[in-house]
Design an enzyme around this catalytic site. Structure first.
Site, PDB file in Angstrom:
ATOM      1  N   HIS A   1      37.025  33.799  50.049  1.00 56.35           N
ATOM      2  CA  HIS A   1      37.625  34.941  50.754  1.00 56.35           C
ATOM      3  C   HIS A   1      36.562  35.962  51.200  1.00 56.35           C
ATOM      4  CE1 HIS A   1      37.717  36.778  46.588  1.00 56.35           C
ATOM      5  NE2 HIS A   1      37.402  37.863  47.291  1.00 56.35           N
TER       6      HIS A   1
ATOM      7  N   SER B   1      33.349  40.262  44.068  1.00 55.64           N
ATOM      8  CA  SER B   1      33.854  38.913  44.361  1.00 55.64           C
ATOM      9  C   SER B   1      32.714  37.963  44.679  1.00 55.64           C
ATOM     10  CB  SER B   1      34.817  38.959  45.548  1.00 55.64           C
ATOM     11  OG  SER B   1      35.971  39.690  45.218  1.00 55.64           O
TER      12      SER B   1
ATOM     13  N   ASP C   1      38.946  28.804  46.220  1.00 55.48           N
ATOM     14  CA  ASP C   1      38.259  30.065  46.520  1.00 55.48           C
ATOM     15  C   ASP C   1      36.748  29.976  46.264  1.00 55.48           C
ATOM     16  OD1 ASP C   1      38.166  32.609  47.530  1.00 55.48           O
ATOM     17  OD2 ASP C   1      38.725  33.603  45.650  1.00 55.48           O
TER      18      ASP C   1
END
Length: 444
Positions: free
Chosen positions: A186, A296, A217
């Site tokens: 993402h 992230s 992911d």
């Protein structure tokens, strides 16, 4: 009466009368020579009474001219010149080092005072207590938090991707010496397949996207840079609740940020995703280490500095559309799963998805109120059918982990690699049974 001098000489100059009897002075006598026998004819230092014009020749005193003592061959006594250089006396030898020591001591004291004043110690006041051995946590040993951070930081990067909606920023970590970097899908999903990587030393490098796996992911980048330092991998299956961990990344654009916490839970099943995007299932590592936007894709490392997870998502109490922040609920993809997906992306450009060969019902699909996940359909040639499972069976446990809803079954299945054999406990009617299921890769 006469005194031996004729004062009647014309001109008034006295003339010596000579010895009594009118005899002449013998040749070679002290009087004739004006000095000692064998000496110079005239010496200002020699007192010759015989040539003294004022001496009374008829005085009863005798004039004795001393001769050389001990004979003519005796060497006269040596006279020392007081101005000539000589050997130093003992007192002088002792005086020189004494003066040197005094000067050195004076200089050292002056310098010590100057440094003491500059260092804040003036007037004899000493600040602080005596130095003591630092405690174990302050010694920065390799196993300390500071030692672990020093080990992992050179391998962590910041990932920036420019897209139509602006620039997104996340974190990543180097996994190979030839420049492969792991991050979240993402982070790069909205970009054109290129990114900029900011290394730990502040330098930047262009990166290309090697491949992505939206459902797990995970995305892999490649930078053209040599001398990179890859991370060490740990074993996420060996983690236990309470183990210390560090989260490293660039939260809110603050590069090289390290936060500490513990493992709060393992195999925490959850689903996530953005509107219009794929639904992601995690059997995640839960931690209370502070994780925020920008973390992230960064690594979660254990107490030895080995990567055990990829920080991916957080839980927050904000409403939709608001900026979420850390409340101590962060989740990471287990590194055993992320490493497998990364190797497949590098090798083939894409990753395989692990499946059990059955469709499950929605939330609350368990039968009999005893928990579990009911199978809505079973593929005839799939892994579940091969193990004897049928539609309507309720899966109670997978590899010992209890099933509460469909998210649990999907997330745990995808954690395993294709070909893994897992034990399934299920209920058919009122009977409980066990089956060994060999998981497979999705056909797509």
């Amino acid at each position: 009466m006469t005194d031996g001098w004729d004062w009647r000489q014309p001109g008034g100059t006295p003339t010596p009368a000579g010895p009594p009897g009118g005899g002449a002075t013998p040749a070679g006598s002290p009087r004739a020579s004006g000095g000692p026998p064998g000496g110079p004819t005239s010496s200002p230092w020699w007192s010759d009474a015989l040539t003294d014009p004022w001496r009374d020749p008829y005085a009863p005193a005798a004039v004795v001219v001393p001769g050389p003592v001990g004979g003519a061959d005796v060497e006269p006594e040596r006279v020392t010149d007081p101005d000539a250089p000589g050997r130093p006396a003992l007192r002088q030898l002792l005086l020189i080092p004494l003066i040197t020591a005094l000067l050195a001591g004076t200089l050292g004291g002056a310098l010590g005072y100057v440094f003491a004043v500059r260092g804040g110690v003036a007037g004899g006041t000493v600040l602080g207590a005596d130095a003591a051995d630092p405690p174990a946590l302050a010694q920065r040993r390799p196993e300390s938090l500071a030692g672990v951070a020093e080990k992992i930081l050179p391998s962590v990067v910041t990932v920036r991707v420019a897209g139509l909606g602006g620039t997104s920023e996340g974190s990543g970590f180097i996994v190979s010496t030839d420049g492969h970097v792991v991050t979240n899908d993402h982070v790069v999903a909205g970009g054109p397949g290129k990114a900029t990587v900011v290394l730990n030393d502040g330098s930047t490098a262009a990166a290309t996207v090697v491949g992505r796996d939206p459902e797990s992911d995970i995305a892999v980048l490649k930078v053209s840079r040599t001398g990179l330092r890859p991370v060490q991998f740990g074993d996420s299956d060996a983690l236990a609740v309470g183990d210390p961990v560090l989260a490293v990344g660039s939260p809110l654009s603050l590069a090289n940020t390290v936060t500490a916490g513990i493992v709060s839970a393992v195999d925490r099943t959850m689903q996530a995703g953005e509107p219009g995007g794929p639904t992601r299932y995690y059997a995640a590592i839960q931690t209370d280490a502070a994780v925020n936007h920008g973390n992230s894709g960064g690594p979660l490392v254990d107490g030895a500095g080995r990567v055990v997870g990829v920080n991916s998502t957080i839980k927050s109490l904000v409403a939709d559309g608001q900026e979420a922040g850390n409340i101590g609920l962060a989740f990471a993809i287990p590194i055993n799963q992320a490493k497998r997906v990364t190797q497949e992306i590098i090798g083939t450009g894409k990753a395989r998805r692990t499946v059990i060969g059955a469709q499950v019902g929605g939330a609350g699909a368990a039968g009999g109120g005893a928990g579990g996940v009911r199978l809505a359909a079973v593929e005839p040639a799939g892994p579940a059918a091969g193990a004897g499972l049928r539609a309507g069976d309720v899966i109670l446990r997978l590899d010992g982990r209890p099933m509460a809803d469909s998210t649990d079954l999907i997330a745990l299945v995808r954690k395993f690699a294709p070909g893994s054999v897992v034990t399934v406990e299920y209920r058919r009617g009122s009977n409980r049974q066990n089956a060994s299921v060999t998981l497979a890769a999705d056909a797509k």
